[in-house]
Design a protein around this motif. Structure first.
Motif, PDB file in Angstrom:
ATOM      1  N   ALA A   1       3.780 -29.065  16.823  1.00 46.73           N
ATOM      2  CA  ALA A   1       3.202 -29.505  17.616  1.00 46.73           C
ATOM      3  C   ALA A   1       4.157 -30.119  18.664  1.00 46.73           C
ATOM      4  O   ALA A   1       4.628 -30.023  19.189  1.00 46.73           O
ATOM      5  CB  ALA A   1       2.105 -29.089  17.870  1.00 46.73           C
ATOM      6  N   TYR A   2       4.385 -31.671  17.678  1.00 46.52           N
ATOM      7  CA  TYR A   2       4.963 -32.332  17.998  1.00 46.52           C
ATOM      8  C   TYR A   2       6.733 -32.115  17.764  1.00 46.52           C
ATOM      9  O   TYR A   2       7.423 -32.569  19.030  1.00 46.52           O
ATOM     10  CB  TYR A   2       5.223 -33.376  16.727  1.00 46.52           C
ATOM     11  CG  TYR A   2       3.551 -34.517  17.606  1.00 46.52           C
ATOM     12  CD1 TYR A   2       3.693 -35.671  17.866  1.00 46.52           C
ATOM     13  CD2 TYR A   2       2.798 -34.768  16.360  1.00 46.52           C
ATOM     14  CE1 TYR A   2       2.802 -36.847  18.448  1.00 46.52           C
ATOM     15  CE2 TYR A   2       1.321 -35.617  16.854  1.00 46.52           C
ATOM     16  CZ  TYR A   2       2.316 -36.448  17.484  1.00 46.52           C
ATOM     17  OH  TYR A   2       1.068 -36.858  17.748  1.00 46.52           O
TER      18      TYR A   2
ATOM     19  N   LEU B   1       7.138 -39.551  14.977  1.00 52.73           N
ATOM     20  CA  LEU B   1       5.869 -39.059  15.186  1.00 52.73           C
ATOM     21  C   LEU B   1       5.665 -37.950  13.855  1.00 52.73           C
ATOM     22  O   LEU B   1       5.674 -37.753  13.361  1.00 52.73           O
ATOM     23  CB  LEU B   1       5.784 -38.373  15.978  1.00 52.73           C
ATOM     24  CG  LEU B   1       4.873 -39.730  17.733  1.00 52.73           C
ATOM     25  CD1 LEU B   1       5.403 -39.081  19.154  1.00 52.73           C
ATOM     26  CD2 LEU B   1       4.149 -40.451  16.991  1.00 52.73           C
TER      27      LEU B   1
ATOM     28  N   GLU C   1       0.286 -28.929  13.118  1.00 54.89           N
ATOM     29  CA  GLU C   1       0.009 -30.014  13.881  1.00 54.89           C
ATOM     30  C   GLU C   1       1.815 -30.775  14.093  1.00 54.89           C
ATOM     31  O   GLU C   1       2.208 -31.614  15.073  1.00 54.89           O
ATOM     32  CB  GLU C   1      -0.625 -31.274  13.911  1.00 54.89           C
ATOM     33  CG  GLU C   1      -0.711 -32.504  14.229  1.00 54.89           C
ATOM     34  CD  GLU C   1      -1.372 -32.576  15.904  1.00 54.89           C
ATOM     35  OE1 GLU C   1      -1.558 -31.609  15.521  1.00 54.89           O
ATOM     36  OE2 GLU C   1      -0.728 -33.274  16.683  1.00 54.89           O
TER      37      GLU C   1
ATOM     38  N   SER D   1      10.296 -39.551  18.525  1.00 57.00           N
ATOM     39  CA  SER D   1       9.810 -38.110  18.179  1.00 57.00           C
ATOM     40  C   SER D   1       9.690 -37.597  17.089  1.00 57.00           C
ATOM     41  O   SER D   1       8.988 -37.867  15.503  1.00 57.00           O
ATOM     42  CB  SER D   1      10.199 -36.812  19.018  1.00 57.00           C
ATOM     43  OG  SER D   1      10.365 -37.382  20.510  1.00 57.00           O
TER      44      SER D   1
ATOM     45  N   VAL E   1       9.800 -32.787  26.040  1.00 62.72           N
ATOM     46  CA  VAL E   1      10.121 -33.895  26.699  1.00 62.72           C
ATOM     47  C   VAL E   1      11.549 -32.973  27.348  1.00 62.72           C
ATOM     48  O   VAL E   1      11.875 -33.086  28.298  1.00 62.72           O
ATOM     49  CB  VAL E   1       9.415 -34.683  26.088  1.00 62.72           C
ATOM     50  CG1 VAL E   1      10.123 -36.095  26.289  1.00 62.72           C
ATOM     51  CG2 VAL E   1       9.183 -35.199  25.735  1.00 62.72           C
TER      52      VAL E   1
ATOM     53  N   GLU F   1       6.827 -30.575  21.294  1.00 62.29           N
ATOM     54  CA  GLU F   1       6.431 -31.333  22.523  1.00 62.29           C
ATOM     55  C   GLU F   1       7.434 -32.334  22.849  1.00 62.29           C
ATOM     56  O   GLU F   1       8.334 -32.803  24.006  1.00 62.29           O
ATOM     57  CB  GLU F   1       5.317 -32.729  21.975  1.00 62.29           C
ATOM     58  CG  GLU F   1       4.641 -33.001  22.688  1.00 62.29           C
ATOM     59  CD  GLU F   1       3.544 -32.670  24.306  1.00 62.29           C
ATOM     60  OE1 GLU F   1       3.486 -30.857  23.332  1.00 62.29           O
ATOM     61  OE2 GLU F   1       3.869 -31.730  25.416  1.00 62.29           O
ATOM     62  N   LEU F   2       8.943 -32.606  21.606  1.00 61.87           N
ATOM     63  CA  LEU F   2       9.642 -33.241  21.703  1.00 61.87           C
ATOM     64  C   LEU F   2      11.064 -31.632  22.651  1.00 61.87           C
ATOM     65  O   LEU F   2      11.628 -32.491  23.422  1.00 61.87           O
ATOM     66  CB  LEU F   2      10.632 -33.294  20.273  1.00 61.87           C
ATOM     67  CG  LEU F   2      12.224 -33.866  20.599  1.00 61.87           C
ATOM     68  CD1 LEU F   2      12.597 -34.821  21.675  1.00 61.87           C
ATOM     69  CD2 LEU F   2      12.281 -33.631  18.875  1.00 61.87           C
TER      70      LEU F   2
ATOM     71  N   ARG G   1      12.011 -30.519  29.969  1.00 61.59           N
ATOM     72  CA  ARG G   1      12.263 -31.002  31.443  1.00 61.59           C
ATOM     73  C   ARG G   1      12.997 -32.406  31.646  1.00 61.59           C
ATOM     74  O   ARG G   1      12.801 -32.044  33.222  1.00 61.59           O
ATOM     75  CB  ARG G   1      10.467 -31.454  30.972  1.00 61.59           C
ATOM     76  CG  ARG G   1       9.127 -30.481  31.299  1.00 61.59           C
ATOM     77  CD  ARG G   1       8.507 -30.870  31.276  1.00 61.59           C
ATOM     78  NE  ARG G   1       7.035 -29.403  31.160  1.00 61.59           N
ATOM     79  CZ  ARG G   1       5.874 -29.670  30.493  1.00 61.59           C
ATOM     80  NH1 ARG G   1       5.111 -30.785  30.581  1.00 61.59           N
ATOM     81  NH2 ARG G   1       5.054 -28.793  29.865  1.00 61.59           N
TER      82      ARG G   1
END
Lengths: 224, 224, 224, 224
Positions: B201-202, B189, B198, B186, B209, B205-206, B212
């Motif tokens: 957002a990454y 990225l 953006e 990540s 992930v 997102e990490l 979860r």
DNA sequence: GATGAATGAGGATTCATTCAT
DNA sequence: TATGAATGAATCCTCATTCAT
């Protein structure tokens, strides 16, 4: 068909009937050469990485002279591009089933098995593919690295859009990148682990990660 | 402490007050140069990676002649090692903060924020760290890289064992490796994305992930 | 046989007579280059000595680019070794002639002429030999230098033992070393003197020294 | 007094009585520095030879900075010249007796003892002298090498002209060169032989060579 | 097509020498 | 004076690429 190799237009139609087969011979020989060279390149890239690989070393490994190499590839980058392309192609060919439409319709756990297992197997057998995908800041490499990468991303993205049709495009792209990143990171671990139970455990772990990550995104519409 | 720079601390107590600072001036200039050179190296390593970085480019970026560079560093590797060492040191401080015991007692989402945010911030501010640690092929670096890596893994493992005390040791190790892998992927990225929405957002997102992935493993005992 | 030059002897027997020479042409050019390079190296080594000789200077003298030099020799040392080896070989031939058994049976003055003249001639024609053998500091050369030296010493010793059969072994060795030393010192003077009467005078002087030194040791048994 | 060091004209006469001693101090310190530097240079030249000796290494060995070195010597060559000069001077000083007029009047065998023994002793104790005299093609070295060499040659020549007053000048020069060459060659052997009987045997051998060489040239006029 | 020689810019590194302090 | 930082040309060597045969 090498990536950027200039096609020498029509190969000057044979002068007589007796030589009619020659051009085909030539091409056959040429493709054999290209295969030799690509195989050699795969080996060298694997051992030393792209940047440290020298075209002379590749030619030597292929058992040809540097001049011959340049008869088929305009430069070092083109070799990597072609090799990556072919590997990608073989990946697709061998494992096109991975992203088979019918797979995408199965419940997520099965889908992951169906997609990941062949990909992992392929990468274990073709470590050069991996070496090329690690575009660690290589100067001219970025382009074809991107090409390879975006080809994979496109497939992932497409699968994803099937699973989650209403997702925004930007989200699709981002999630695809995350998935690919997670996949690559796990592959590193998998490849670093000697074959056996522990390696399998890492494979299972990868699936767990992706399952938990993706499950909430999936619009469960399979079989009403 | 750069390679060949010998600091003659206490240079024979000054004869008078006015001369006291003079000998230190010399070193001051030298240390300024070293900083310049390391900063330049950080930039160049970041842009091109270690292998492709040329000492001449570093010297040029630092605005000095190649000879000057070699007055302070015996060779290219030493620059990377020194730079890596400094960054490592600062990284460890950051890690210390990130993994503060009180952070580990908070609910998972907050824990992830508390741990990940400083780590990400550090790496965004010191992209050279990443470039150097990312298997840049620095010969003498491997050791320190390994040390950092196992230090991180130990921290992650420890945090994990707090969250999920009954987990088997082998599982803890494996999951820690997965987490680190996901984090590194990540980070790639994140660093590749220009600062802004953006990138955020990454980051989000990490966290998604990991949240979860880890939630089902956590033995939730910190509710009232 | 220069460092990296691989001669693929018998390159798949030629398809027709007209092409038979083609593959050999390549090597011919290469060998011509090698000769050029060695000649150039001889000149440069002579003028500046091994240590101060630069590979670029050698390449320039040979009229090629530095890269070409490195196509045939892996490094500077290899050039010196190859050149030294060739000269050594020719030197040994010369020595063989010089120390012909029939020469050793002649009266001392004629013996000195017979032995020294070809040795001196060889060294005058191949001044590089001297430059290289004279403790030029070529790393890998020491061995061959030693071999040559002990070969010479053995020959001198043998000649001496013929002249003076009852001498003690230790004395033979010592006197041989002295003779060699005197020869080398005189050679320095001879080579430093421009060709002509003066040089000849030095040659004569060397013979005088040795004649007077050795005469008392000789067991004169070859008179009728 | 260093060879080519520019004398800064009158050192600006002291400003007040209290500082009157300072200039002398300075000079004393300067000469100490020069001695330090020359001693260091002797060591370095001995170990690595002139060409491979770096001024920085000399300065380091002397415990001063390169700048300081250049305060006393304009360049590397000057160091060698000065060192050679001093050694020569010490050689003359310590062994001026060697060429004492009264020695030259003694019979040749005694003369050789009287001249050679102190010279050999000196060279055994001052190997740097030797290292400098071996001007093995050093670029700028030739000049001072010549100076040293011709100083020695002059002495030998002078001694020779005493022994053989009617000899032609050209012959004197040539024979002097031969003598020096023989001396140097023998010295090599002597220095290469561990102290003891064998070394003494080489010394004796040298004397034998010279005795037999020179005896026929000497106009025996000592004591009618 | 194939060969291998040729190129030359560029890379890491050294070192004699100079300069600001 | 002494210092040590600064210079930059020169060194050895590599390698992607081209060329004559």
């Amino acid at each position: 068909m090498p990536g950027t190799a200039k096609d020498k237009s029509a190969p000057t139609a044979a002068k007589s009937d007796t030589e009619a087969a020659a051009p085909r011979r030539r091409q056959a020989r040429g493709e054999r050469r290209i295969s030799q060279l690509l195989a050699a390149a795969a080996g060298v890239f694997c051992r030393t990485g792209y940047a440290a690989a020298s075209t002379n070393a590749i030619a030597r490994e292929a058992g040809v002279s540097p001049g011959t190499l340049y008869q088929f590839f305009p430069n070092k980058e083109a070799i990597a591009i072609e090799l990556g392309g072919q590997l990608l192609h073989r990946a697709q060919e061998t494992h096109g089933q991975a992203f088979l439409p019918e797979n995408l319709r199965r419940p997520l756990p099965e889908l992951l098995d169906a997609v990941l297992d062949p990909l992992i197997a392929f990468n274990c057998e073709n470590p050069a593919f991996w070496a090329l995908m690690h575009g660690s800041g290589v100067p001219g490499m970025t382009q074809e690295h991107e090409e390879l990468h975006s080809a994979m991303r496109a497939r992932v993205r497409h699968a994803l859009s099937t699973l989650s049709p209403e997702a925004a495009p930007a989200d699709l792209t981002r999630v695809s990148n995350m998935i690919l990143g997670i996949f690559k990171a796990s592959l590193d671990l998998i490849l670093a682990t000697p074959e056996g139970a522990e390696r399998d455990a890492y494979v299972a772990e990868l699936k767990t990660v992706l399952l938990r990550y993706l499950e909430p995104m999936v619009t469960t519409t399979h079989s009403p």
